[in-house]
Design an enzyme around this catalytic site. Structure first.
Site, PDB file in Angstrom:
ATOM      1  N   CYS A 130       0.838  -1.204   0.000  1.00 35.21           N
ATOM      2  CA  CYS A 130       0.000   0.000   0.000  1.00 35.21           C
ATOM      3  C   CYS A 130       0.872   1.254   0.000  1.00 35.21           C
ATOM      4  CB  CYS A 130      -0.901  -0.024   1.233  1.00 35.21           C
ATOM      5  SG  CYS A 130      -1.873   1.473   1.399  1.00 35.21           S
ATOM      6  N   CYS A 133      -0.357   4.113   2.246  1.00 38.28           N
ATOM      7  CA  CYS A 133      -0.172   3.871   3.690  1.00 38.28           C
ATOM      8  C   CYS A 133       1.285   4.064   4.083  1.00 38.28           C
ATOM      9  CB  CYS A 133      -0.554   2.444   4.080  1.00 38.28           C
ATOM     10  SG  CYS A 133      -2.064   1.841   3.353  1.00 38.28           S
ATOM     11  N   ASP A 134       2.204   3.549   3.278  1.00 35.83           N
ATOM     12  CA  ASP A 134       3.600   3.436   3.716  1.00 35.83           C
ATOM     13  C   ASP A 134       4.577   4.317   2.945  1.00 35.83           C
ATOM     14  OD1 ASP A 134       2.779   1.484   5.519  1.00 35.83           O
ATOM     15  OD2 ASP A 134       2.970  -0.105   4.025  1.00 35.83           O
TER      16      ASP A 134
END
Ligand code: NAP
Length: 300
Positions: A130, A133-134
Site C-alpha cells: 500500500c 499507507c507506507d
C-alpha cells in the site's frame, strides 16, 4: 432476524446497504477490517462519474456515512462461514452467529503475494502492499513498484512525489492499466520503467537492502532500493463461503450480471464476482443489482 446481511463494507457492500435500506429492509453489514475495502488505499480516483478527483478515503467515508444515515447497522467482525437453513441463512463470525433471510457476499479481494523468498518476513521492513499507507516512510529514498495494472501505475505516480527514484518493474512491455496513468509516469524524470522483468530475489539483513530483477534474456540487475511496493493484483476472498457458491479456478464467484448464486437467497457483488471489468463503478453497480435482487427475493 435481519432481512439482509451484507458481508463486506467495500463499495459494493456499502452500495448494497443503501439500496436495501431504501427498500425498507433491515440491514446488517459485517466487515472484517475497516469500511471502504481496497479503494480506501487509492490516493486519487479520477474515473468515477461526478468528481474529477476524489481520494479513496473520502469516497468510502461518504458512502459509509450515507449507508449509516439510512439505518444500516455495522459490526466489525470477520465472517468465517455461511450456513443455508433454507428460508434463512446463518453467517458465522469469529464471535457470533447472525441470522438473515438473505445474504450478499461482497468480500472483494486481498493483495496477491509476489511469491519471492523472504517476502513475508520483510513486510513492514521494506515490503509494502500500500503506497498511500507506507509511502511516507520512503521520503527521499529509492523504491521499486512491481506490477503493470492500475494499482502499480497509481502507486508509482504517488511515490514519484515522495521518493527520490521509482523503478516500475513489470513482467511485460505493455501495461494492463490505463494509458493515461502510464503517460503521466513517462513525464516524470525520477521514474524508470524496468520492463520484461520479474523480481527474482530480495536482498536483506533486517530490512530490505536491494532487489534483484531478471529480464527475459536472463540478465540480472540489482536495484538498490529500500522499499518494494508489490501491486501484482488481487485474490478474491470467497473461500469461507465456498460450500454455498460456485467458484472458478481463480477463486472468483461464478454469477451472472444479476449477482445470483446457485443458492437461493445468497448473492455476490463486487470484486469477488467473476466479471470482465473490476472497477469502482462496476463494484457499486453490483451492489445496486445484488440488493435489488435480494429485495425481489424477500418480497416474492
Ligand atoms: P491487475 O489489474 O490484475 O494487475 C496486476 C498486474 O500484476 C498485471 O500487470 C500482472 O501482469 C502483474 N502480475 C500478476 N502476477 C504477477 C507476478 N506473480 N509477478 C509479476 N507481476 C505479476 O491488478 P491491480 O492493478 O491491483 O488492479 C485490480 C483491479 O482494480 C483492476 O481491474 C484495476 O483496473 C482496478 N483498479 C482501478 C483503479 C481505478 O479505477 N482508479 C485503481 C486501482 C485498481 P500481466 O499484465 O502480465 O498479467
Amino acid at each position: 432476524m435481519t432481512d439482509i446481511i451484507i458481508i463486506g463494507a467495500g463499495p459494493a457492500g456499502l452500495t448494497a446497504a443503501i439500496y436495501a435500506r431504501r427498500a425498507a429492509k433491515s440491514v446488517l453489514v459485517l466487515e472484517a477490517k475497516s469500511y471502504g475495502g481496497q479503494i480506501i488505499n487509492t490516493p486519487d480516483i479520477e474515473n468515477y462519474p461526478v468528481a474529477a478527483h476524489i481520494s479513496g478515503f473520502d469516497f468510502a467515508t461518504k458512502v459509509y456515512e450515507q449507508a449509516k444515515a439510512l439505518g444500516a447497522v455495522f459490526k466489525f467482525e470477520k465472517a468465517v462461514g455461511l450456513r443455508d437453513n433454507g428460508d434463512t441463512k446463518t453467517v458465522i463470525t469469529a464471535k457470533n452467529e447472525y441470522e438473515a433471510k438473505a445474504v450478499i457476499i461482497a468480500t472483494g479481494s486481498e493483495n496477491r503475494k509476489l511469491g519471492v523468498e523472504g517476502e513475508d518476513k520483510l513486510v513492514g521492513r521494506g515490503i509494502s502492499y500500500c503506497a498511500t499507507c507506507d509511502g511516507a516512510f520512503f521520503r527521499k529514498k529509492d523504491v521499486a513498484v512491481v506490477g503493470g495494472g492500475n494499482t502499480a501505475i497509481e502507486d508509482a505516480l504517488y511515490l514519484a512525489d515522495v521518493a527520490d527514484k521509482v523503478y516500475l518493474v513489470h513482467r511485460r512491455d505493455a501495461f494492463r492499466g490505463e494509458e493515461a496513468g502510464v503517460a503521466k509516469l513517462r513525464e516524470r524524470d525520477n521514474v524508470e520503467f524496468v520492463l520484461n522483468s520479474v523480481v527474482t530475489k530480495l536482498n536483506a539483513d533486517r530490512r530490505l537492502q536491494s532487489v534483484e530483477v531478471t529480464d527475459r534474456q536472463g540478465n540480472v540487475r540489482v536495484l538498490e532500493v529500500s522499499g518494494l511496493f508489490v501491486a501484482v493484483g488481487r485474490v478474491p476472498e470467497n473461500q469461507n463461503f465456498a460450500s454455498l457458491i460456485e467458484l472458478d479456478s481463480a477463486g472468483y464467484a461464478v454469477a451472472a450480471e444479476d449477482c445470483l448464486t446457485g443458492t437461493a437467497g445468497v448473492f455476490v457483488a463486487g470484486d469477488n464476482r467473476r466479471k470482465e471489468v473490476h472497477q469502482l463503478v462496476t463494484a457499486t453497480a453490483d451492489g445496486a443489482v445484488a440488493a435489488t435482487e435480494a429485495v425481489k427475493y424477500l418480497n416474492a
